[in-house]
Design a protein around this motif. Structure first.
Motif, PDB file in Angstrom:
ATOM      1  N   LEU A 172       0.824  -1.200   0.000  1.00 60.56           N
ATOM      2  CA  LEU A 172       0.000   0.000   0.000  1.00 60.56           C
ATOM      3  C   LEU A 172       0.862   1.255   0.000  1.00 60.56           C
ATOM      4  CD1 LEU A 172      -2.563  -0.876   2.851  1.00 60.56           C
ATOM      5  CD2 LEU A 172      -2.671  -1.542   0.434  1.00 60.56           C
ATOM      6  N   ALA A 173       0.362   2.293  -0.651  1.00 62.59           N
ATOM      7  CA  ALA A 173       0.974   3.619  -0.575  1.00 62.59           C
ATOM      8  C   ALA A 173      -0.136   4.640  -0.790  1.00 62.59           C
ATOM      9  CB  ALA A 173       2.067   3.798  -1.622  1.00 62.59           C
ATOM     10  N   ALA A 174      -0.289   5.565   0.156  1.00 62.48           N
ATOM     11  CA  ALA A 174      -1.339   6.579   0.058  1.00 62.48           C
ATOM     12  C   ALA A 174      -0.720   7.972   0.123  1.00 62.48           C
ATOM     13  CB  ALA A 174      -2.365   6.414   1.176  1.00 62.48           C
ATOM     14  N   ASP A 175      -1.069   8.796  -0.823  1.00 66.01           N
ATOM     15  CA  ASP A 175      -0.600  10.170  -0.960  1.00 66.01           C
ATOM     16  C   ASP A 175       0.931  10.259  -0.965  1.00 66.01           C
ATOM     17  OD1 ASP A 175      -2.606  12.631  -0.982  1.00 66.01           O
ATOM     18  OD2 ASP A 175      -0.626  13.352  -0.403  1.00 66.01           O
ATOM     19  N   CYS A 176       1.534   9.295  -1.612  1.00 64.42           N
ATOM     20  CA  CYS A 176       2.993   9.309  -1.803  1.00 64.42           C
ATOM     21  C   CYS A 176       3.365   9.875  -3.170  1.00 64.42           C
ATOM     22  CB  CYS A 176       3.552   7.902  -1.658  1.00 64.42           C
ATOM     23  SG  CYS A 176       3.358   7.201  -0.003  1.00 64.42           S
ATOM     24  N   ILE A 177       2.367  10.118  -4.025  1.00 68.41           N
ATOM     25  CA  ILE A 177       2.605  10.642  -5.372  1.00 68.41           C
ATOM     26  C   ILE A 177       2.225  12.120  -5.370  1.00 68.41           C
ATOM     27  CG2 ILE A 177       2.094  10.377  -7.821  1.00 68.41           C
ATOM     28  CD1 ILE A 177       3.308   7.884  -6.614  1.00 68.41           C
ATOM     29  N   TYR A 178       3.209  12.982  -5.157  1.00 71.56           N
ATOM     30  CA  TYR A 178       2.930  14.423  -5.117  1.00 71.56           C
ATOM     31  C   TYR A 178       3.899  15.230  -5.968  1.00 71.56           C
ATOM     32  CZ  TYR A 178       6.359  13.596  -1.437  1.00 71.56           C
ATOM     33  OH  TYR A 178       7.453  13.152  -0.737  1.00 71.56           O
ATOM     34  N   CYS A 179       4.968  14.593  -6.447  1.00 70.55           N
ATOM     35  CA  CYS A 179       5.886  15.244  -7.381  1.00 70.55           C
ATOM     36  C   CYS A 179       6.615  14.147  -8.159  1.00 70.55           C
ATOM     37  CB  CYS A 179       6.877  16.164  -6.660  1.00 70.55           C
ATOM     38  SG  CYS A 179       8.045  15.296  -5.588  1.00 70.55           S
ATOM     39  N   SER A 198       1.329 -10.046  -6.201  1.00 73.18           N
ATOM     40  CA  SER A 198       1.072  -9.022  -5.185  1.00 73.18           C
ATOM     41  C   SER A 198      -0.036  -8.070  -5.629  1.00 73.18           C
ATOM     42  CB  SER A 198       2.334  -8.202  -4.913  1.00 73.18           C
ATOM     43  OG  SER A 198       3.380  -8.996  -4.413  1.00 73.18           O
ATOM     44  N   VAL A 199      -0.871  -7.681  -4.681  1.00 76.18           N
ATOM     45  CA  VAL A 199      -1.871  -6.640  -4.913  1.00 76.18           C
ATOM     46  C   VAL A 199      -1.251  -5.322  -4.461  1.00 76.18           C
ATOM     47  CG1 VAL A 199      -4.173  -5.779  -4.345  1.00 76.18           C
ATOM     48  CG2 VAL A 199      -3.767  -8.246  -4.562  1.00 76.18           C
ATOM     49  N   ILE A 200      -1.026  -4.417  -5.400  1.00 74.99           N
ATOM     50  CA  ILE A 200      -0.365  -3.136  -5.118  1.00 74.99           C
ATOM     51  C   ILE A 200      -1.383  -2.027  -5.323  1.00 74.99           C
ATOM     52  CG2 ILE A 200       1.564  -1.625  -5.713  1.00 74.99           C
ATOM     53  CD1 ILE A 200       2.772  -4.224  -7.122  1.00 74.99           C
ATOM     54  N   LEU A 201      -1.662  -1.286  -4.252  1.00 68.01           N
ATOM     55  CA  LEU A 201      -2.661  -0.228  -4.309  1.00 68.01           C
ATOM     56  C   LEU A 201      -2.003   1.102  -3.978  1.00 68.01           C
ATOM     57  CD1 LEU A 201      -5.593  -2.043  -2.464  1.00 68.01           C
ATOM     58  CD2 LEU A 201      -5.324  -1.725  -4.938  1.00 68.01           C
ATOM     59  N   VAL A 202      -2.083   2.036  -4.918  1.00 67.81           N
ATOM     60  CA  VAL A 202      -1.497   3.361  -4.757  1.00 67.81           C
ATOM     61  C   VAL A 202      -2.631   4.380  -4.812  1.00 67.81           C
ATOM     62  CG1 VAL A 202       0.106   5.059  -5.673  1.00 67.81           C
ATOM     63  CG2 VAL A 202       0.663   2.614  -5.816  1.00 67.81           C
ATOM     64  N   ALA A 203      -2.893   5.011  -3.669  1.00 66.39           N
ATOM     65  CA  ALA A 203      -3.952   6.012  -3.593  1.00 66.39           C
ATOM     66  C   ALA A 203      -3.332   7.400  -3.696  1.00 66.39           C
ATOM     67  CB  ALA A 203      -4.720   5.870  -2.278  1.00 66.39           C
ATOM     68  N   LEU A 204      -3.981   8.271  -4.450  1.00 66.16           N
ATOM     69  CA  LEU A 204      -3.428   9.614  -4.658  1.00 66.16           C
ATOM     70  C   LEU A 204      -4.545  10.611  -4.880  1.00 66.16           C
ATOM     71  CD1 LEU A 204      -3.629  10.297  -7.990  1.00 66.16           C
ATOM     72  CD2 LEU A 204      -1.883   8.526  -8.043  1.00 66.16           C
ATOM     73  N   GLU A 205      -4.208  11.877  -4.710  1.00 67.85           N
ATOM     74  CA  GLU A 205      -5.117  12.953  -5.066  1.00 67.85           C
ATOM     75  C   GLU A 205      -4.640  13.544  -6.389  1.00 67.85           C
ATOM     76  OE1 GLU A 205      -6.952  17.167  -3.373  1.00 67.85           O
ATOM     77  OE2 GLU A 205      -5.909  15.787  -2.017  1.00 67.85           O
ATOM     78  N   HIS A 206      -5.535  13.565  -7.358  1.00 65.05           N
ATOM     79  CA  HIS A 206      -5.177  14.019  -8.705  1.00 65.05           C
ATOM     80  C   HIS A 206      -5.105  15.547  -8.707  1.00 65.05           C
ATOM     81  CE1 HIS A 206      -5.270  12.878 -13.172  1.00 65.05           C
ATOM     82  NE2 HIS A 206      -4.911  14.153 -13.093  1.00 65.05           N
ATOM     83  N   ARG A 207      -3.940  16.058  -8.291  1.00 63.69           N
ATOM     84  CA  ARG A 207      -3.745  17.504  -8.223  1.00 63.69           C
ATOM     85  C   ARG A 207      -3.154  18.065  -9.509  1.00 63.69           C
ATOM     86  NH1 ARG A 207      -1.342  15.304  -3.478  1.00 63.69           N
ATOM     87  NH2 ARG A 207      -2.563  15.698  -1.573  1.00 63.69           N
ATOM     88  N   ASP A 208      -2.368  17.226 -10.211  1.00 61.11           N
ATOM     89  CA  ASP A 208      -1.589  17.712 -11.350  1.00 61.11           C
ATOM     90  C   ASP A 208      -1.521  16.618 -12.402  1.00 61.11           C
ATOM     91  OD1 ASP A 208       0.451  18.479 -13.120  1.00 61.11           O
ATOM     92  OD2 ASP A 208       1.569  19.529 -11.567  1.00 61.11           O
ATOM     93  N   ASP A 209      -2.034  16.906 -13.603  1.00 62.58           N
ATOM     94  CA  ASP A 209      -2.013  15.913 -14.679  1.00 62.58           C
ATOM     95  C   ASP A 209      -0.593  15.450 -14.981  1.00 62.58           C
ATOM     96  OD1 ASP A 209      -4.747  16.049 -14.959  1.00 62.58           O
ATOM     97  OD2 ASP A 209      -4.709  17.358 -16.716  1.00 62.58           O
ATOM     98  N   ILE A 210       0.351  16.368 -14.935  1.00 63.87           N
ATOM     99  CA  ILE A 210       1.734  16.029 -15.274  1.00 63.87           C
ATOM    100  C   ILE A 210       2.275  14.963 -14.318  1.00 63.87           C
ATOM    101  CG2 ILE A 210       4.104  16.902 -15.360  1.00 63.87           C
ATOM    102  CD1 ILE A 210       2.965  19.569 -16.351  1.00 63.87           C
ATOM    103  N   VAL A 211       2.009  15.134 -13.021  1.00 64.72           N
ATOM    104  CA  VAL A 211       2.522  14.184 -12.024  1.00 64.72           C
ATOM    105  C   VAL A 211       1.842  12.831 -12.178  1.00 64.72           C
ATOM    106  CG1 VAL A 211       2.700  13.694  -9.556  1.00 64.72           C
ATOM    107  CG2 VAL A 211       3.146  16.008 -10.399  1.00 64.72           C
TER     108      VAL A 211
END
Length: 254
Positions: A172-179, A198-211
């Motif tokens: 799991l990884a939550a809000d680790c994608i910010y840049c 493995s079940v890999i779940l990455v949760a993020l807030e879509h703040r920037d299309d580029i990222v």
């Protein structure tokens, strides 16, 4: 279940989140630091609800006069922060390790582990009362521990002395994608810890299309098949944030 107001919780010293009618977790936060990992972000809340909605409740079997949880699967959470995702998986019976930078571990993660182990066991005893087992039998503590883990160091060395050998059943990884700078070490770390099952779940807030687009492209470069979980399966309305996404990565077989 009573409607919760889970919007704008980052300014609270502590807050409670009810994941199901009989399980609430109490999370302490530190919003007065320069480290974003000491507060609970919306993506972690949505991920926790998704886990509760899609993974079956824990159950136990009687072994030599003792109740043993019927779940041999392992989970690791990267960038745990306050630990909501890892605590949820431990409550669901997984052998779970929560990881983050040493400062986050010391400031919030260990405290939240100690506080919520009791809440998890109380929920387990309620589940036991609904089963065919003797509810007066003693249950073991949740299989949950906290360890420091720096992605950059781990991705460079491909090992960490305090982390169990790979692979993990859930990552799991939550809000680790910010840049974009965090993408290579994070994905390299996940690659070290994962297997094709493995079940890999990455949760993020879509703040920037580029990222977000860079995350998807870089995940493919690292040998993953990334797919976004349909929004209709996420309880974003509880958080008041429709920009939350959960991506499921599958490590390709060589």
């Amino acid at each position: 279940m009573e409607q919760q107001d889970l919007r704008d919780t980052k300014g609270l010293a502590t807050f409670s989140i009810t994941l199901c009618p009989s399980l609430s977790l109490d999370l302490c936060q530190l919003n007065n630091t320069q480290n974003h990992g000491t507060t609970v972000w919306d993506s972690a809340k949505v991920l926790a609800f998704y886990l509760m909605d899609t993974i079956k409740r824990p159950s136990w079997t009687l072994v030599d006069g003792h109740l043993e949880i019927q779940n041999a699967k392992k989970c690791i959470e990267l960038g745990s922060g306050c630990g909501l995702g890892g605590l949820t998986m431990a409550a669901l019976g997984f052998d779970t390790i929560m990881t983050d930078l040493p400062s986050v571990v010391d400031h919030v993660l260990k405290a939240n582990q100690r506080t919520n182990e009791r809440h998890i066991k109380d929920w387990w005893y309620q589940l036991l009362e609904q089963s065919t087992h003797d509810s007066t039998m003693t249950l073991k503590n949740p299989r949950l521990r906290v360890e420091p883990l720096d992605w950059v160091e781990f991705s460079a060395s491909s090992k960490a002395d305090n982390v169990d050998p790979a692979p993990y059943n859930y990552i799991l990884a939550a809000d680790c994608i910010y840049c974009t700078e965090v993408l290579p070490p994070l994905l390299q770390s996940i690659h070290h810890l994962a297997s094709p099952t493995s079940v890999i779940l990455v949760a993020l807030e879509h703040r920037d299309d580029i990222v977000v687009n860079a995350f998807v492209d870089k995940a493919k470069e690292f040998g993953f098949d990334p797919r976004m979980i349909p929004k209709k399966l996420l309880r974003t309305q509880l958080i008041g944030n429709e920009d939350i996404e959960i991506w499921k990565l599958k490590k390709k077989r060589k």
